[in-house]
Design an enzyme around this catalytic site. Structure first.
Site, short mmCIF file in Angstrom:
data_model
loop_
_atom_site.label_atom_id
_atom_site.label_comp_id
_atom_site.label_asym_id
_atom_site.label_seq_id
_atom_site.Cartn_x
_atom_site.Cartn_y
_atom_site.Cartn_z
N GLU A 230 -11.28 -9.40 2.78
CA GLU A 230 -9.91 -9.03 3.67
C GLU A 230 -10.34 -8.85 5.11
OE1 GLU A 230 -7.46 -5.81 1.98
OE2 GLU A 230 -6.71 -5.65 3.69
N ARG B 261 -6.87 12.86 0.60
CA ARG B 261 -6.00 13.28 1.73
C ARG B 261 -4.52 12.63 1.40
NH1 ARG B 261 -7.07 9.94 7.28
NH2 ARG B 261 -9.02 10.97 6.96
N ASN C 236 0.99 -1.15 0.00
CA ASN C 236 0.04 0.18 0.02
C ASN C 236 1.00 1.24 -0.09
OD1 ASN C 236 -1.20 2.29 1.06
ND2 ASN C 236 -3.15 0.81 1.68
N THR D 76 -7.00 6.24 10.18
CA THR D 76 -6.93 5.42 9.17
C THR D 76 -8.34 4.29 9.40
OG1 THR D 76 -5.50 3.43 8.36
CG2 THR D 76 -5.59 3.76 10.83
N THR D 77 -8.29 3.33 8.38
CA THR D 77 -9.65 2.72 8.68
C THR D 77 -9.76 1.77 10.06
OG1 THR D 77 -9.04 2.30 6.11
CG2 THR D 77 -10.95 1.00 7.21
N ARG E 75 3.45 18.81 1.77
CA ARG E 75 3.98 20.11 0.91
C ARG E 75 3.31 20.45 -0.18
NH1 ARG E 75 8.95 22.07 2.89
NH2 ARG E 75 9.04 21.61 4.92
N HIS F 113 -3.97 -4.69 7.84
CA HIS F 113 -4.04 -3.58 8.67
C HIS F 113 -3.12 -3.74 9.99
CE1 HIS F 113 -5.65 0.18 10.62
NE2 HIS F 113 -6.11 0.34 9.30
N GLY F 114 -2.12 -2.73 10.23
CA GLY F 114 -1.43 -2.65 11.30
C GLY F 114 -0.31 -3.86 11.13
N HIS G 54 -5.73 3.66 -1.37
CA HIS G 54 -7.03 4.09 -0.96
C HIS G 54 -7.28 5.44 -1.47
CE1 HIS G 54 -9.82 4.28 2.92
NE2 HIS G 54 -10.40 4.46 1.88
N GLU H 14 -8.60 0.44 -2.78
CA GLU H 14 -9.76 0.63 -1.70
C GLU H 14 -10.40 1.78 -1.68
OE1 GLU H 14 -7.16 0.69 1.88
OE2 GLU H 14 -6.10 -1.07 1.48
N GLY I 13 1.06 -1.61 4.57
CA GLY I 13 1.26 -0.11 3.89
C GLY I 13 2.24 0.68 4.96
N HIS I 14 1.72 0.91 6.17
CA HIS I 14 2.53 1.93 6.85
C HIS I 14 3.96 1.21 7.38
CE1 HIS I 14 3.62 3.79 10.65
NE2 HIS I 14 3.13 4.92 9.83
N ARG J 273 -9.41 8.15 -0.93
CA ARG J 273 -10.31 8.64 0.06
C ARG J 273 -11.45 9.65 -0.33
NH1 ARG J 273 -8.75 6.46 5.48
NH2 ARG J 273 -10.65 7.71 6.34
N ASP K 78 0.04 4.45 -0.15
CA ASP K 78 -0.73 5.58 0.26
C ASP K 78 0.34 6.60 0.99
OD1 ASP K 78 -3.03 4.61 -0.73
OD2 ASP K 78 -3.74 4.34 1.40
N HIS K 79 1.08 5.96 1.92
CA HIS K 79 1.85 7.00 2.72
C HIS K 79 3.08 7.74 1.97
CE1 HIS K 79 -0.95 6.54 5.70
NE2 HIS K 79 -0.55 5.31 5.96
N1 PXP Z 1 -5.91 -3.21 4.16
C1 PXP Z 1 -7.01 -2.26 4.25
C2 PXP Z 1 -8.27 -2.55 3.67
C3 PXP Z 1 -6.61 -0.88 4.74
O1 PXP Z 1 -7.67 0.01 4.62
C4 PXP Z 1 -5.47 -0.55 5.03
C5 PXP Z 1 -4.99 0.72 5.32
O2 PXP Z 1 -5.12 1.59 4.18
C6 PXP Z 1 -4.35 -1.67 5.00
C7 PXP Z 1 -4.99 -2.84 4.60
C8 PXP Z 1 -2.88 -1.36 5.21
O3 PXP Z 1 -2.67 -0.98 6.72
P1 PXP Z 1 -1.33 -0.76 6.95
O4 PXP Z 1 -0.84 0.75 6.60
O5 PXP Z 1 -1.74 -0.45 8.58
O6 PXP Z 1 -0.17 -1.77 6.75
#
Ligand code: PXP
Length: 240
Positions: A152, A50, A8, A101-102, A19, A192-193, A44, A71, A214-215, A46, A10-11
């Protein structure tokens, strides 16, 4: 076949938007993640834009060499965008503006009508549809009834467990949900996480064929580079 890693990005966009600059570019990050072995790129889009922007989605649709997983919330606006851009996979997620976050899985029973409609429209557009749900057997069964191709499983509670007992209990909930989903013929992902310390027990669950992370990967990539961050995660997933 091993599990697919969905990176992911996104970040990377979060850093760019901090910026309102042109860099770092999530499209470049995605290409580097794929070169390092990622099997999927996850973003994702959104409602508040963002991090990921509509333009990122469009360019990624053209450049992504693996699978593109979008997503999104099950809104008319998003379904229309997905229908036009045609990601390989759409993962429907709950979305609240104020959340960092979600925070939880979809309310599959409470929002049955709107979800069923979104699933139908997306599948009519030849898009594989996944529902992001808590590790809950009713939610798994409801996802199947809604006509989803995949689920998921939200691993947030497992990742946030404060002690070994709680972690084992949450892990078992993920295992049970994954088995139930697989028995119903659903493809099963998790995410997630997840990070470099907690991924292995989830990666060992046979019924899970995809992890979205992702993170933790982007945070490591900032320090050591995307290539190493992705390879380190893949090594853990494969148990090397
Ligand atoms: N899966 C889904 C459905 C999510 O919404 C997210 C966060 O965008 C992730 C996975 C990834 O989560 P993380 O950034 O905590 O790894």
């Amino acid at each position: 076949m091993g599990q697919r890693l969905g990176v992911n990005v996104d970040h990377v966009a979060t850093l760019r938007q901090a910026r309102r600059a042109a860099y770092p570019d999530p499209v470049t990050a995605a290409a580097l993640a794929e070169a390092a072995g990622a099997g999927q790129i996850t973003i994702h889009l959104r409602e508040d834009r963002r991090h990921i922007q509509d333009r990122d989605l469009k360019i990624l649709r053209e450049t992504c060499q693996t699978l593109l997983n979008l997503e999104m919330a099950a809104t008319q606006e998003m379904v229309k965008i997905a229908y036009e851009v045609k990601p390989d996979l759409v993962t429907l997620v709950p979305e609240r503006r104020e959340e960092l976050t979600t925070e939880g899985g979809l309310d599959v029973t409470g929002q049955r009508e709107s979800l069923a409609q979104a699933v139908r429209h997306l599948r009519d557009g030849d898009i594989t549809v996944s529902l992001f749900i808590d590790p809950d057997l009713d939610a798994v069964r409801a996802s199947h009834k809604l006509g989803a191709d995949r689920i998921e499983i939200h691993t947030g509670r497992y990742c946030e467990a404060r002690n070994a007992k709680e972690r084992t209990r949450e892990l078992m909930r993920v295992v049970d949900a994954a088995r139930a989903g697989s028995k119903l013929g659903l493809g099963v992902a998790a995410g997630h996480g997840l990070n470099y310390d907690n991924v292995q027990p989830i990666a060992r669950i046979d019924e899970i064929d995809e992890l979205n992370i992702g993170h933790a990967i982007i945070a490591r990539a900032v320090l050591v580079g995307m290539d190493r961050a992705v390879r380190d995660m893949l090594r853990l997933m494969r148990g090397d």
